[in-house]
Design a protein around this motif. Structure first.
Motif, PDB file in Angstrom:
ATOM      1  N   VAL A 112       1.808  -1.399 -22.709  1.00 18.71           N
ATOM      2  CA  VAL A 112       0.699  -0.441 -23.468  1.00 18.71           C
ATOM      3  C   VAL A 112       0.190   0.627 -22.252  1.00 18.71           C
ATOM      4  CG1 VAL A 112      -1.664  -0.442 -24.640  1.00 18.71           C
ATOM      5  CG2 VAL A 112       0.329  -2.271 -24.908  1.00 18.71           C
ATOM      6  N   ARG A 113      -0.196   0.096 -21.261  1.00 20.12           N
ATOM      7  CA  ARG A 113      -0.652   1.208 -20.148  1.00 20.12           C
ATOM      8  C   ARG A 113       0.472   2.274 -19.833  1.00 20.12           C
ATOM      9  NH1 ARG A 113      -0.036   2.092 -14.877  1.00 20.12           N
ATOM     10  NH2 ARG A 113      -1.481   3.505 -13.842  1.00 20.12           N
ATOM     11  N   GLU A 114       1.837   1.612 -19.688  1.00 22.37           N
ATOM     12  CA  GLU A 114       2.676   2.748 -19.541  1.00 22.37           C
ATOM     13  C   GLU A 114       2.903   3.988 -20.566  1.00 22.37           C
ATOM     14  OE1 GLU A 114       4.203   3.256 -16.398  1.00 22.37           O
ATOM     15  OE2 GLU A 114       2.861   1.737 -15.782  1.00 22.37           O
ATOM     16  N   ALA A 115       2.519   3.239 -21.808  1.00 20.83           N
ATOM     17  CA  ALA A 115       2.732   4.298 -22.967  1.00 20.83           C
ATOM     18  C   ALA A 115       1.750   5.351 -22.895  1.00 20.83           C
ATOM     19  CB  ALA A 115       2.448   3.434 -24.061  1.00 20.83           C
ATOM     20  N   PHE A 116       0.481   4.838 -22.193  1.00 20.34           N
ATOM     21  CA  PHE A 116      -0.393   6.018 -22.304  1.00 20.34           C
ATOM     22  C   PHE A 116      -0.461   6.866 -21.091  1.00 20.34           C
ATOM     23  CE2 PHE A 116      -3.463   2.893 -24.679  1.00 20.34           C
ATOM     24  CZ  PHE A 116      -3.820   3.929 -25.804  1.00 20.34           C
ATOM     25  N   VAL A 117       0.086   6.341 -19.855  1.00 19.21           N
ATOM     26  CA  VAL A 117       0.571   7.291 -18.755  1.00 19.21           C
ATOM     27  C   VAL A 117       1.410   8.274 -18.984  1.00 19.21           C
ATOM     28  CG1 VAL A 117       1.716   7.121 -16.756  1.00 19.21           C
ATOM     29  CG2 VAL A 117       0.113   5.242 -17.083  1.00 19.21           C
ATOM     30  N   MET A 139     -11.120  -1.701 -27.222  1.00 22.41           N
ATOM     31  CA  MET A 139     -10.916  -0.504 -28.054  1.00 22.41           C
ATOM     32  C   MET A 139      -9.429  -0.655 -28.453  1.00 22.41           C
ATOM     33  SD  MET A 139     -12.146   2.887 -25.888  1.00 22.41           S
ATOM     34  CE  MET A 139     -11.527   4.110 -26.881  1.00 22.41           C
ATOM     35  N   LEU A 140      -8.421  -1.087 -27.791  1.00 22.45           N
ATOM     36  CA  LEU A 140      -7.105  -1.336 -28.492  1.00 22.45           C
ATOM     37  C   LEU A 140      -7.049  -2.475 -29.598  1.00 22.45           C
ATOM     38  CD1 LEU A 140      -5.212  -1.331 -25.236  1.00 22.45           C
ATOM     39  CD2 LEU A 140      -5.101   0.527 -26.853  1.00 22.45           C
ATOM     40  N   GLN A 141      -8.086  -3.444 -29.606  1.00 25.76           N
ATOM     41  CA  GLN A 141      -7.994  -4.461 -30.365  1.00 25.76           C
ATOM     42  C   GLN A 141      -8.600  -4.015 -31.873  1.00 25.76           C
ATOM     43  OE1 GLN A 141      -9.896  -7.515 -28.162  1.00 25.76           O
ATOM     44  NE2 GLN A 141      -8.168  -7.825 -27.011  1.00 25.76           N
ATOM     45  N   LYS A 142      -9.372  -2.977 -31.944  1.00 29.25           N
ATOM     46  CA  LYS A 142     -10.019  -2.465 -33.051  1.00 29.25           C
ATOM     47  C   LYS A 142      -9.017  -2.284 -34.248  1.00 29.25           C
ATOM     48  CE  LYS A 142     -14.457  -1.060 -31.205  1.00 29.25           C
ATOM     49  NZ  LYS A 142     -15.499  -0.214 -31.021  1.00 29.25           N
ATOM     50  N   LYS A 194     -12.839  -1.908 -17.606  1.00 24.54           N
ATOM     51  CA  LYS A 194     -11.569  -2.530 -18.086  1.00 24.54           C
ATOM     52  C   LYS A 194     -11.579  -3.314 -19.444  1.00 24.54           C
ATOM     53  CE  LYS A 194      -9.499  -3.046 -13.667  1.00 24.54           C
ATOM     54  NZ  LYS A 194      -8.764  -3.850 -12.782  1.00 24.54           N
ATOM     55  N   ALA A 195     -12.674  -3.848 -19.579  1.00 22.97           N
ATOM     56  CA  ALA A 195     -13.027  -4.886 -21.005  1.00 22.97           C
ATOM     57  C   ALA A 195     -13.313  -4.063 -22.017  1.00 22.97           C
ATOM     58  CB  ALA A 195     -14.414  -5.695 -20.602  1.00 22.97           C
ATOM     59  N   TRP A 228      -7.944   2.699 -16.741  1.00 25.29           N
ATOM     60  CA  TRP A 228      -8.648   1.541 -16.930  1.00 25.29           C
ATOM     61  C   TRP A 228      -7.919   0.370 -17.417  1.00 25.29           C
ATOM     62  CZ3 TRP A 228     -12.331   1.097 -14.018  1.00 25.29           C
ATOM     63  CH2 TRP A 228     -13.401   2.541 -13.729  1.00 25.29           C
ATOM     64  N   LEU A 229      -6.638   0.595 -17.868  1.00 28.06           N
ATOM     65  CA  LEU A 229      -5.731  -0.558 -18.628  1.00 28.06           C
ATOM     66  C   LEU A 229      -5.268  -1.423 -17.487  1.00 28.06           C
ATOM     67  CD1 LEU A 229      -4.358   0.635 -21.711  1.00 28.06           C
ATOM     68  CD2 LEU A 229      -5.916  -1.248 -21.601  1.00 28.06           C
TER      69      LEU A 229
END
Length: 229
Positions: free
Chosen positions: A121-126, A226-229, A220-221, A115-116
């Motif tokens: 940041v997305r690549e790190a999750f991938v 979630m990342l900003q918490k 997506k939002a 979803w990112l």
């Protein structure tokens, strides 16, 4: 006579599907009560799950049980039918271990990767998801389901990698699971979706696809928040 069974759920929720899957696999008749979570949560949901205020909630007579995997264990221990958890203590412990792995280590990076938006940041999750996927693939080697010849507790825990993942994959264009890299997981997903005992609770493919397509920007939002918490 056993008290009636009701389930408070929401279409598109993989967690609500887990609870339904447990009931279906045990052969327990139930009434599905769908929430409209996008508008207002019902007073019943807020009353029965005041801690998390989320679906699913299983209602069995005057008892209310929350959390999808807790519900699955309650259903397994309360009702007659095919066992969801293995009878051997070690195998049962391992099923719970891998369910905990899916719930607490795997789900977040896997769906964040879908979803990112593109970026570091997305690549790190991938990268993280790709490091974890082989561990699940290995659990299926030589088996039709995580539970053996028939779906069980661990298949319920992993069920979001079947109908939900396939719909999200089509909507986002991100395909982390494929036949070449993860043949066992890919075949398992097809077996899960076509399982006869699960057909009554399997979400319609086109409706699920339409749901995620309609709510794509919301998801997506949501992951950004979630990342900003």
């Amino acid at each position: 006579m056993s008290p009636p069974v009701k389930l408070i759920g929401f279409f598109g929720s993989p967690y609500a599907h887990r609870a339904e899957a447990a009931l279906c696999l045990k052969g327990v008749p139930y009434e599905l009560m769908l929430e409209d979570l996008f508008n207002a949560k019902s007073e019943l949901l807020l009353k029965l799950n005041p801690i998390h205020k989320k679906v699913p909630v299983l209602i069995h007579g005057d008892r209310a049980i929350s959390e999808s995997l807790v519900i699955a264990e309650y259903v397994d221990e309360t009702f007659e039918g095919p066992p969801l958890l293995p009878s051997d203590p070690y195998d049962r412990a391992m099923a719970r271990f891998w369910a905990h792995f899916i719930e607490n280590k795997f789900i977040k990076p896997f769906f964040m990767a879908h979803w990112l938006e593109e970026g570091e940041v997305r690549e790190a999750f991938v990268k993280e998801a790709k490091e974890l996927l082989p561990l699940l693939e290995e659990q299926l080697k030589g088996k039709r389901f995580f539970g053996g010849d028939a779906p069980g507790y661990l298949d319920i825990a992993a069920s979001m990698l079947a109908p939900t993942r396939m719909a999200v994959q089509e909507v986002t264009g991100v395909a982390l699971i494929n036949d070449d890299d993860y043949p066992a997981l890919s075949q398992w997903a097809r077996e899960y979706i076509s399982n006869e005992a699960l057909k009554p609770c399997m979400p319609d493919k086109d409706q699920l696809l339409a749901y995620f397509m309609k709510n794509k920007e919301m998801y997506k939002a949501g992951v950004k928040a979630m990342l900003q918490k």
